[in-house]
Design an enzyme around this catalytic site. Structure first.
Site, PDB file in Angstrom:
ATOM      1  CB  SER A 118       2.747  -6.082  -2.433  1.00 44.61           C
ATOM      2  OG  SER A 118       1.940  -7.083  -3.038  1.00 44.61           O
ATOM      3  CG  HIS A 139       4.583  -2.102  -1.171  1.00 40.44           C
ATOM      4  ND1 HIS A 139       5.232  -3.003  -0.350  1.00 40.44           N
ATOM      5  CD2 HIS A 139       3.269  -2.484  -1.185  1.00 40.44           C
ATOM      6  CE1 HIS A 139       4.362  -3.883   0.104  1.00 40.44           C
ATOM      7  NE2 HIS A 139       3.170  -3.588  -0.375  1.00 40.44           N
ATOM      8  CD  GLU A 151       8.760  -2.611   0.968  1.00 40.15           C
ATOM      9  OE1 GLU A 151       9.538  -3.432   1.487  1.00 40.15           O
ATOM     10  OE2 GLU A 151       7.837  -2.953   0.184  1.00 40.15           O
ATOM     11  CG  ASN A 189       6.139  -8.883   1.207  1.00 37.11           C
ATOM     12  OD1 ASN A 189       5.609  -9.153   2.283  1.00 37.11           O
ATOM     13  ND2 ASN A 189       5.487  -8.343   0.199  1.00 37.11           N
TER      14      ASN A 189
END
Length: 507
Positions: A118, A139, A151, A189
């Site tokens: 991550s 991910h 992802e 993120n």
């Protein structure tokens, strides 16, 4: 398509990935360095799927097929026949590189190696391999079967065909593949940095309490959880590590600056829900919210004056004041008795009151960006008379809608957080980290925002967002609030924020 998948690591992520692809009809071998962990994970998945079948969410045939597709692999050598290996082990660069080096010696030359990291660089993980072109990021988000997004991260040397194959596999399993380059925070993120960091900045400035900020953002902008509820849910230690990582990887870009409020709380063990206390207290995992304070009733003795000439805003305010038995003046300037309500966009109350030359003791600000239906926000300034504030609060809450009173701040609460989210989304699009469509859908799926970053800008008005940012930049003189070129250009040209930079040539 892939015929056999090996998953290394049987924690929450690994077992979730195994369940996802087994349910999609692909054979999955689950490995862990501890044999008992494999058995526990498979038992957990069996129980989860059986409960889903009992509720009618899975047919008996799909249940039996999925259980038959999930198999234990008690040694890495048992994964030799897999054409896709997905690691979900500890978030440590050296450990992941060592695993991939070992896997390269076991599997076929055309097998794909994927990492569920991550926060680590996919390119750096792949640099330990003889064939980095077959390494990619894959991910997922927890819980994997329910979070319908993954992802797909391309390292600097990843073969484009690998990305295409992983994206197709994700779609086969019912997940949206958000393709993104190997940049800090990848896509989700990265896009999520503005929500928590700006809320922490607002808290650090003494503008409002965590509970106030959470209530305002839930009711005004439609978030399912306020930023401090979210910090407590994820864990302050986990969130701070991501904040620090993204900040350092972008070479201290002020947009990503973490808050000094977090490290002392982490050191004190105030990690959020998992420790029983963070920004809130928890008992048996349940948040303990204090009742919203109810102000003492006061007599409304003054008329009101509003600086906004927008008909809809004036009608809404007049209707609320009428419920309180108060009058909204119509004059261009307030009378000598009127309580003056200003409606800044990006400015603080003090600046706008001074610029309009209004009486300081009788003036305060009203938030109008997101409407008044769920919650109203009044912003006091240092010189306002306490009785004036009390009357304004009483009058504006006369119809039962709660009124929040916060301290003076450029951009209130909702404006600041909204502008940060939109501006950062525009930067992500500008940097080609994701297309506008992928960006907005990924953020909604992974973070649960009511709109994607660019969609937020369109909903509330890109020009208004740009104005908020200009005012924030003017007030703070910090590059943190600089306007993204993507946003500025589209406002200048009157184009939607979702307009891509690269258009196909016309015939």
């Amino acid at each position: 398509m892939f015929k056999r998948i090996g998953v290394i690591g049987s924690g929450a992520m690994g077992r979730g990935i195994a369940q996802l692809f087994a349910t999609a009809g692909v054979e999955v071998l689950l490995h862990d360095s501890r044999s008992e962990a494999i058995d526990q994970a498979l038992a957990y998945n069996r129980d989860t799927l059986e409960r889903a079948a009992a509720k009618g969410k899975l047919s008996p045939a799909v249940l039996d097929a999925a259980l038959a597709k999930m198999l234990p692999a008690h040694s890495l050598r048992e994964l030799a026949g897999c054409d896709l290996l997905i690691e979900a082990i500890v978030e440590n660069l050296e450990a992941k590189q060592a695993l991939f080096r070992e896997l390269e010696g076991l599997v076929a030359a055309d097998a794909v190696l994927a990492t569920n990291t991550s926060s680590l660089s996919v390119t750096r993980i792949a640099s330990a391999c003889k064939h980095p072109e077959r390494v990619a990021g894959f991910h997922f988000f927890n819980p994997v079967p329910l979070m319908k997004i993954v992802e797909v991260v391309r390292g600097e040397r990843t073969d484009p065909v690998v990305i295409q194959r992983l994206a197709a596999l994700a779609e086969q399993a019912g997940h949206f593949p958000a393709s993104t380059p190997d940049t800090p925070g990848f896509l989700v993120n990265h896009a999520g940095r503005a929500y928590g960091t700006e809320a922490l900045r607002i808290l650090a400035e003494g503008v409002a309490t965590p509970a106030q900020i959470d209530r305002i953002l839930r009711d005004s902008l439609g978030f399912r959880m306020g930023p401090f509820e979210l910090l407590d849910l994820i864990g302050l230690d986990v969130t701070q590590a991501v904040m620090e990582s993204v900040y350092q990887q972008f070479y201290q870009d002020p947009r990503y600056t973490p808050s000094y409020l977090m490290p002392p709380r982490i050191a004190a063990g105030l990690l959020g829900r998992k420790s029983g206390q963070g920004f809130y207290r928890y008992v048996d995992g349940q948040i303990q919210l204090e009742a919203e304070p109810l102000p003492a009733p006061v007599a409304i003795e003054r008329p009101f004056w509003l600086d906004s000439r927008v008909a809809e805003v004036r009608e809404q305010v007049a209707r609320v004041l009428a419920a309180a038995g108060a009058v909204l003046e119509e004059g261009a300037r307030p009378s000598a008795q009127a309580i003056c309500l200003v409606t800044p966009l990006g400015e603080d109350a003090s600046s706008l009151i001074a610029r309009q030359q209004l009486p300081v003791a009788r003036s305060l600000a009203l938030e109008t960006l997101a409407g008044f239906a769920q919650r109203r926000v009044l912003m006091r300034q240092p010189g306002v008379d306490a009785q004036v504030l009390a009357q304004a609060r009483q009058a504006l809450g006369a119809d039962g809608v709660p009124v929040e009173v916060i301290n003076d701040s450029p951009g209130f609460v909702a404006q600041r957080v909204l502008a940060g989210i939109v501006n950062l989304g525009c930067e992500i699009a500008q940097r080609r980290i994701a297309t506008p469509a992928v960006l907005d859908r990924a953020v909604q799926l992974a973070l649960g925002y009511p709109h994607g970053p660019l969609g937020f800008g369109e909903h509330f008005g890109a020009a208004r967002v740009e104005q908020i940012l200009h005012e924030l930049h003017e007030q703070y003189q910090e590059p943190r609030y600089r306007v993204s070129p993507w946003l500025r250009r589209r406002v200048q040209l009157g184009l939607p924020l979702t307009t891509p930079e690269d258009q196909e040539p016309s015939a």
